[in-house]
Design a protein around this motif. Structure first.
Motif, PDB file in Angstrom:
ATOM      1  N   ALA A 295       0.837  -1.202   0.000  1.00 31.74           N
ATOM      2  CA  ALA A 295       0.000   0.000   0.000  1.00 31.74           C
ATOM      3  C   ALA A 295       0.870   1.249   0.000  1.00 31.74           C
ATOM      4  O   ALA A 295       0.662   2.170  -0.802  1.00 31.74           O
ATOM      5  CB  ALA A 295      -0.920   0.003   1.218  1.00 31.74           C
ATOM      6  N   HIS A 296       1.872   1.281   0.879  1.00 30.51           N
ATOM      7  CA  HIS A 296       2.735   2.463   0.958  1.00 30.51           C
ATOM      8  C   HIS A 296       3.594   2.616  -0.298  1.00 30.51           C
ATOM      9  O   HIS A 296       3.963   3.734  -0.655  1.00 30.51           O
ATOM     10  CB  HIS A 296       3.612   2.378   2.211  1.00 30.51           C
ATOM     11  CG  HIS A 296       2.863   2.607   3.483  1.00 30.51           C
ATOM     12  ND1 HIS A 296       2.375   3.841   3.844  1.00 30.51           N
ATOM     13  CD2 HIS A 296       2.491   1.752   4.472  1.00 30.51           C
ATOM     14  CE1 HIS A 296       1.750   3.750   5.006  1.00 30.51           C
ATOM     15  NE2 HIS A 296       1.807   2.494   5.403  1.00 30.51           N
ATOM     16  N   GLY A 297       3.917   1.510  -0.945  1.00 27.71           N
ATOM     17  CA  GLY A 297       4.696   1.573  -2.175  1.00 27.71           C
ATOM     18  C   GLY A 297       3.947   2.223  -3.318  1.00 27.71           C
ATOM     19  O   GLY A 297       4.548   2.633  -4.316  1.00 27.71           O
ATOM     20  N   ALA A 298       2.620   2.318  -3.179  1.00 24.61           N
ATOM     21  CA  ALA A 298       1.802   2.966  -4.220  1.00 24.61           C
ATOM     22  C   ALA A 298       1.571   4.441  -3.921  1.00 24.61           C
ATOM     23  O   ALA A 298       0.853   5.127  -4.650  1.00 24.61           O
ATOM     24  CB  ALA A 298       0.449   2.250  -4.332  1.00 24.61           C
ATOM     25  N   SER A 299       2.200   4.946  -2.857  1.00 26.61           N
ATOM     26  CA  SER A 299       1.979   6.338  -2.445  1.00 26.61           C
ATOM     27  C   SER A 299       2.534   7.318  -3.470  1.00 26.61           C
ATOM     28  O   SER A 299       3.577   7.086  -4.088  1.00 26.61           O
ATOM     29  CB  SER A 299       2.646   6.586  -1.096  1.00 26.61           C
ATOM     30  OG  SER A 299       2.483   7.921  -0.689  1.00 26.61           O
ATOM     31  N   LYS A 300       1.839   8.422  -3.625  1.00 24.61           N
ATOM     32  CA  LYS A 300       2.231   9.461  -4.581  1.00 24.61           C
ATOM     33  C   LYS A 300       3.294  10.350  -3.924  1.00 24.61           C
ATOM     34  O   LYS A 300       2.978  11.346  -3.276  1.00 24.61           O
ATOM     35  CB  LYS A 300       1.009  10.280  -4.994  1.00 24.61           C
ATOM     36  CG  LYS A 300       1.240  11.231  -6.169  1.00 24.61           C
ATOM     37  CD  LYS A 300      -0.041  11.963  -6.535  1.00 24.61           C
ATOM     38  CE  LYS A 300      -1.000  11.078  -7.294  1.00 24.61           C
ATOM     39  NZ  LYS A 300      -0.529  10.760  -8.658  1.00 24.61           N
ATOM     40  N   THR A 301       4.560   9.978  -4.066  1.00 26.77           N
ATOM     41  CA  THR A 301       5.657  10.752  -3.491  1.00 26.77           C
ATOM     42  C   THR A 301       6.952  10.477  -4.246  1.00 26.77           C
ATOM     43  O   THR A 301       7.141   9.381  -4.794  1.00 26.77           O
ATOM     44  CB  THR A 301       5.861  10.416  -1.993  1.00 26.77           C
ATOM     45  OG1 THR A 301       6.900  11.231  -1.470  1.00 26.77           O
ATOM     46  CG2 THR A 301       6.222   8.955  -1.786  1.00 26.77           C
TER      47      THR A 301
END
Length: 457
Positions: A295-301
């Motif tokens: 989930a965090h790997g898909a974060s927009k950053t």
């Protein structure tokens, strides 16, 4: 069926031996020391990131920091906090909570490293789309020769992401709180019917993909945590005079192990109690397991460290806050001493004891939101694992297996379901922690660069 349950139990016990405890807790302590306790020094900055202060819509990724944390929390803030804590107290008494806390504190450091890596080393699936997760940071960060670890993680994730425990406990709660008190006969057919309802509800959301999942749970998670928070605080307030006694007992019983009823481990009851607390902690916040990296790997950053800082808030919210509230609500009512109820039924009995007539119905409302939001998120994790193993064009097939597993969870025993997930979580933790420990120095290089840039502003 008894033979299968015994086999699953033996599998889980074998996986949760001393080597895994050293890897999870020892590895986590090493990461905290390596980072000079960085996660705790930048809590304020983590909250600023979560509030969207540094969001950039042009950054790569699919969802913002808040949606990523909500998606990750929706899979951890759930039955692990309610039924999992109750299981820990039933078997281990108040002392189990201390070891659960320890796993969360260490887990904050582990989460920082694993989820920073999830963004640092994003890969691409067979369709060319950017993806994050343990399997990708192993392959991209360590190279093709380590791919076998990524495969082990993904294979274990196919089972570990199944919703069988959540469904099992929600079914048990509906039977215990709603049906049995109203003289409605419960059994296999009743459980199957409940499972079919869950199948329909889950199918509508999970077939809509990550955007629908993240939007749904980012609204559900804050609301369900707030409702549960208020309910438990009311129980604690009603029994306020005994709170100090039980809070102290959490510490004293952690080393005396006087209330531990499980099998001895490492030569004694204390060893068994430590294992119990850490297993329930890992199930609750999944630090070191690696599911949240998807989930965090898909974060927009474009700043990996930012996602690590946001992710580390997970164990604090999930375990240090929500699990502690659940534990106190069970302990202060004294119900854990006088009933044979286990899992969610024990928590329901505590709610009913403290808030007669409405307490258990209030709990049912909370756990329905907890469980259903968990159903949405774990399906996403499973499709990511299948996408890595077989290609993105096949990932949607996992949803059909996932939906069938809901029926299995609804109609099978608690012990079989919790041991099954425990065992495969352990299998996921091995490649996650090995890769994280190897790549940790590179995370620190990135962290020093980021905080130098941040401190100069």
């Amino acid at each position: 069926m008894d033979s299968i349950q015994e086999l699953i139990s033996d599998f889980a016990s074998a996986m949760w031996g001393l080597p895994l405890i050293i890897l999870l807790i020892g590895g986590g302590i090493y990461l905290l020391i390596l980072s000079k306790f960085l996660p705790f020094r930048y809590l304020g900055h983590s909250i600023d990131l979560l509030r969207g202060k540094f969001n950039n819509p042009d950054d790569p990724g699919e969802i913002n920091h808040f949606q990523a944390l909500s998606t990750a929390l929706s899979s951890t803030v759930g039955m692990g906090n309610i039924a999992g804590v109750a299981v820990a107290i039933t078997l281990g008494g108040p002392g189990a909570i201390f070891w659960l806390w320890l796993s969360a504190i260490v887990g904050m450091g582990t989460k920082f490293f694993t989820n920073t890596l999830a963004v640092m080393y994003r890969g691409k699936d067979s369709e060319g789309k950017i993806q994050g997760g343990v399997m990708y940071f192993i392959e991209v960060g360590l190279g093709k020769k380590w791919k076998f670890l990524a495969v082990i993680f993904s294979l274990a994730g196919l089972i570990g992401a199944l919703p069988v425990f959540n469904v099992n406990q929600l079914t048990q709660a509906i039977n215990y709180i709603l049906l049995e008190p109203n003289n409605i006969e419960t059994g296999f057919m009743t459980n199957l019917t409940i499972g079919i309802v869950f199948v329909i509800l889950t199918s509508v959301v999970i077939l809509g993909g990550l955007q629908r999942i993240s939007k749904t749970v980012s609204k559900l998670v804050p609301a369900m945590v707030a409702l549960y928070f208020i309910s438990v605080l009311a129980i604690i307030a009603i029994n306020f005079e005994v709170v100090p006694t039980y809070f102290k007992m959490i510490f004293t019983d952690a080393f005396a192990a006087e209330n531990y009823k499980g099998d001895p481990m490492f030569g004694g009851l204390l060893g068994g109690l430590i294992i119990l607390g850490i297993r329930r902690g890992a199930f609750s916040n999944e630090a070191g397991i690696g599911t949240a990296t998807m989930a965090h790997g898909a974060s927009k950053t474009s700043e990996p460290v930012r996602e690590g800082l946001v992710a580390m808030l997970g164990p604090a919210i999930d375990t240090l806050v929500v699990c502690t509230l659940t534990a106190l609500s069970i302990l202060v009512t004294g119900i854990w001493k006088t009933t044979d109820a286990n899992g969610v039924s024990l928590t329901a009995a505590a709610f009913e004891s403290a808030i007669p007539y409405v307490g258990d119905y209030l709990l049912l409302l909370c756990i329905s939101a907890f469980s259903i939001s968990s159903l949405f998120s774990f399906s996403y994790y499973g499709t990511k694992c299948l996408s890595y193993l077989a290609g993105a064009t096949y990932k949607h097939y996992y949803n059909y297996v996932y939906i069938i597993s809901i029926l299995i969870g609804a109609t099978t025993s608690l012990s079989a379901m919790i041991n099954l997930i425990d065992g495969f979580f352990a299998l996921m933790a091995i490649p996650t922690m090995i890769a994280t420990l190897i790549l940790a120095p590179k995370v620190m290089v990135e962290a020093r660069r980021y905080f130098k840039k941040y401190s100069d502003k």
